[in-house]
Design an enzyme around this catalytic site. Sequence first.
Site, short mmCIF file in Angstrom:
data_model
loop_
_atom_site.label_atom_id
_atom_site.label_comp_id
_atom_site.label_asym_id
_atom_site.label_seq_id
_atom_site.Cartn_x
_atom_site.Cartn_y
_atom_site.Cartn_z
N CYS A 45 0.82 -1.23 0.00
CA CYS A 45 0.00 0.00 0.00
C CYS A 45 0.85 1.27 0.00
O CYS A 45 0.35 2.36 -0.28
CB CYS A 45 -0.93 0.01 1.21
SG CYS A 45 -2.01 -1.41 1.28
N ASN B 123 -10.20 0.05 0.82
CA ASN B 123 -8.74 0.15 0.72
C ASN B 123 -8.29 -0.40 -0.63
O ASN B 123 -8.43 -1.59 -0.90
CB ASN B 123 -8.12 -0.66 1.87
CG ASN B 123 -6.61 -0.63 1.89
OD1 ASN B 123 -5.97 -0.27 0.90
ND2 ASN B 123 -6.03 -1.04 3.01
N HIS C 44 -3.35 7.32 3.32
CA HIS C 44 -3.76 6.03 2.76
C HIS C 44 -5.16 5.69 3.30
O HIS C 44 -5.41 5.78 4.50
CB HIS C 44 -2.74 4.95 3.14
CG HIS C 44 -3.15 3.57 2.74
ND1 HIS C 44 -3.67 3.29 1.49
CD2 HIS C 44 -3.14 2.40 3.43
CE1 HIS C 44 -3.95 1.99 1.42
NE2 HIS C 44 -3.65 1.44 2.58
O1 UT7 Z 1 -3.30 -1.30 4.15
C1 UT7 Z 1 -3.32 -2.01 5.36
C2 UT7 Z 1 -4.41 -3.03 5.31
N1 UT7 Z 1 -4.92 -3.50 6.57
C3 UT7 Z 1 -5.60 -2.72 7.45
O2 UT7 Z 1 -5.75 -1.53 7.30
C4 UT7 Z 1 -6.19 -3.41 8.68
C5 UT7 Z 1 -6.11 -2.57 9.93
N2 UT7 Z 1 -6.99 -3.13 10.96
C6 UT7 Z 1 -8.32 -2.82 10.99
O3 UT7 Z 1 -8.80 -2.04 10.18
C7 UT7 Z 1 -9.15 -3.46 12.07
O4 UT7 Z 1 -8.33 -4.16 12.97
C8 UT7 Z 1 -10.24 -4.43 11.51
C9 UT7 Z 1 -11.32 -3.64 10.77
C10 UT7 Z 1 -9.63 -5.45 10.57
C11 UT7 Z 1 -10.92 -5.17 12.65
O5 UT7 Z 1 -11.47 -4.23 13.55
P1 UT7 Z 1 -11.20 -4.38 15.12
O6 UT7 Z 1 -11.94 -3.30 15.80
O7 UT7 Z 1 -9.73 -4.46 15.33
O8 UT7 Z 1 -11.93 -5.75 15.44
P2 UT7 Z 1 -11.31 -7.07 16.08
O9 UT7 Z 1 -10.34 -7.71 15.16
O10 UT7 Z 1 -10.87 -6.75 17.48
O11 UT7 Z 1 -12.58 -7.99 16.16
C12 UT7 Z 1 -13.69 -7.68 17.05
C13 UT7 Z 1 -14.79 -8.71 16.82
C14 UT7 Z 1 -14.29 -10.15 16.79
O12 UT7 Z 1 -15.28 -10.95 17.40
P3 UT7 Z 1 -15.13 -11.45 18.92
O13 UT7 Z 1 -13.85 -12.23 18.93
O14 UT7 Z 1 -15.04 -10.19 19.75
O15 UT7 Z 1 -16.35 -12.25 19.15
C15 UT7 Z 1 -14.24 -10.48 15.32
O16 UT7 Z 1 -14.41 -11.85 15.06
O17 UT7 Z 1 -15.39 -8.47 15.55
C16 UT7 Z 1 -15.43 -9.71 14.81
N3 UT7 Z 1 -15.36 -9.38 13.39
C17 UT7 Z 1 -16.46 -9.11 12.66
N4 UT7 Z 1 -17.77 -9.08 12.98
C18 UT7 Z 1 -18.64 -8.75 12.00
C19 UT7 Z 1 -14.27 -9.29 12.59
N5 UT7 Z 1 -14.64 -8.96 11.35
C20 UT7 Z 1 -16.00 -8.84 11.37
C21 UT7 Z 1 -16.95 -8.51 10.38
N6 UT7 Z 1 -18.25 -8.48 10.75
N7 UT7 Z 1 -16.62 -8.23 9.10
#
Ligand code: UT7
Length: 318
Positions: free
Chosen positions: A108, A273, A243
């Site tokens: 990216c 993204n 970004h």
């Molecule tokens: O160019 C770089 C590319 N990558 C990025 O930019 C990624 C950067 N990271 C992020 O944007 C965030 O970490 C995410 C959007 C990927 C995830 O958000 P988060 O607030 O960090 O959520 P989390 O990983 O802590 O997950 C919280 C909960 C989990 O469930 P439990 O374990 O609390 O029951 C996940 O399983 O949300 C769940 N979850 C979802 N639920 C509904 C993860 N993805 C989803 C989804 N829909 N799409």
Amino acid sequence: MRIIGTGSARPSKVVTNSMLENFLDTSDEWIVTRTGIHERRVISSENLEDLAATAARNAMENAGITAEQVDFIICSNVVNEYVTPGLGCIIQGMIGATCPTMDINCACTGFIYALDVAEAYLASKDLKNILIVCAEEPARMMNWHDRSSCILFGDAAGAVVVTKGDDLKAIRVSTHCKVEALYQKRKLQPTPFITKEEVDTEGVVMNGQDVFKLAVSSSIKDIDKVLTMAGMSADDIDLYVLHQANVRIIESIRHFVNQDKSKFPFNLDRYGNTSSASIPALLDDLSRDNKLKTGEMLLLSAFGAGFTTGACILRWSK
Ligand code: UT7
């Protein structure tokens, strides 16, 4: 350097969050709250090279130059259907240019790396116009059963034409090897001699929280460094063109520099993204919507797999 033209192209297929609800355990509410993304464009019938060539032609037209006047092409790309040759070679043929081309894979952050290479080439070689094309199809890298990653990405191409000038006030790129945060491995062709076990991850493997923290901390550091290099303060920047990964990442960076929301343009709500295409395509949107004014100072900052990061300060003089 000086940017004299911008262009972009996106696939026609719009994929909304509610369309994802049909095959993923997710919701529009979760995606919007956690990422700011409402929809993305995903390649269906197009080829990435078609989008890349369209973005390139738009940028050349915007710069008022023809393909014969392009002296060098830098293409930023992570994957496309060709393993070889590089996408830059294909774009060269499609737009009718005859200059050398070079592909870079800096995830990216590719656009900032390409600007850095362009600046060095313009300073050291007898070149006039360099075309930078960032063309990415990250949606084709995802495991579409993994709700934590596939919801984030969209496909796009963004391009700029740069020429000699003194608009670049500071630039910095860096790499800190942290492969495990974000990677994809694929199996190569077997040979009669391979004895090791090879892995195909069947899509990107990402630790979202680690990437989030790395993104914010590295971008904050880069912004601080380029401001110091340019002898400027955060207040001197008119627009922070970051970004487009997650609106919460943008907000965290905004809090650090303590600047008004209006200085942080975004389009990730519509496109998600799009990897290295995100900043040049956003620049093109802003330019075509007359939201960039001559003399304004822009701070560009990006981060991605590697972990690669980069930022620069650029005066807008188009
Ligand atoms: O160019 C770089 C590319 N990558 C990025 O930019 C990624 C950067 N990271 C992020 O944007 C965030 O970490 C995410 C959007 C990927 C995830 O958000 P988060 O607030 O960090 O959520 P989390 O990983 O802590 O997950 C919280 C909960 C989990 O469930 P439990 O374990 O609390 O029951 C996940 O399983 O949300 C769940 N979850 C979802 N639920 C509904 C993860 N993805 C989803 C989804 N829909 N799409």
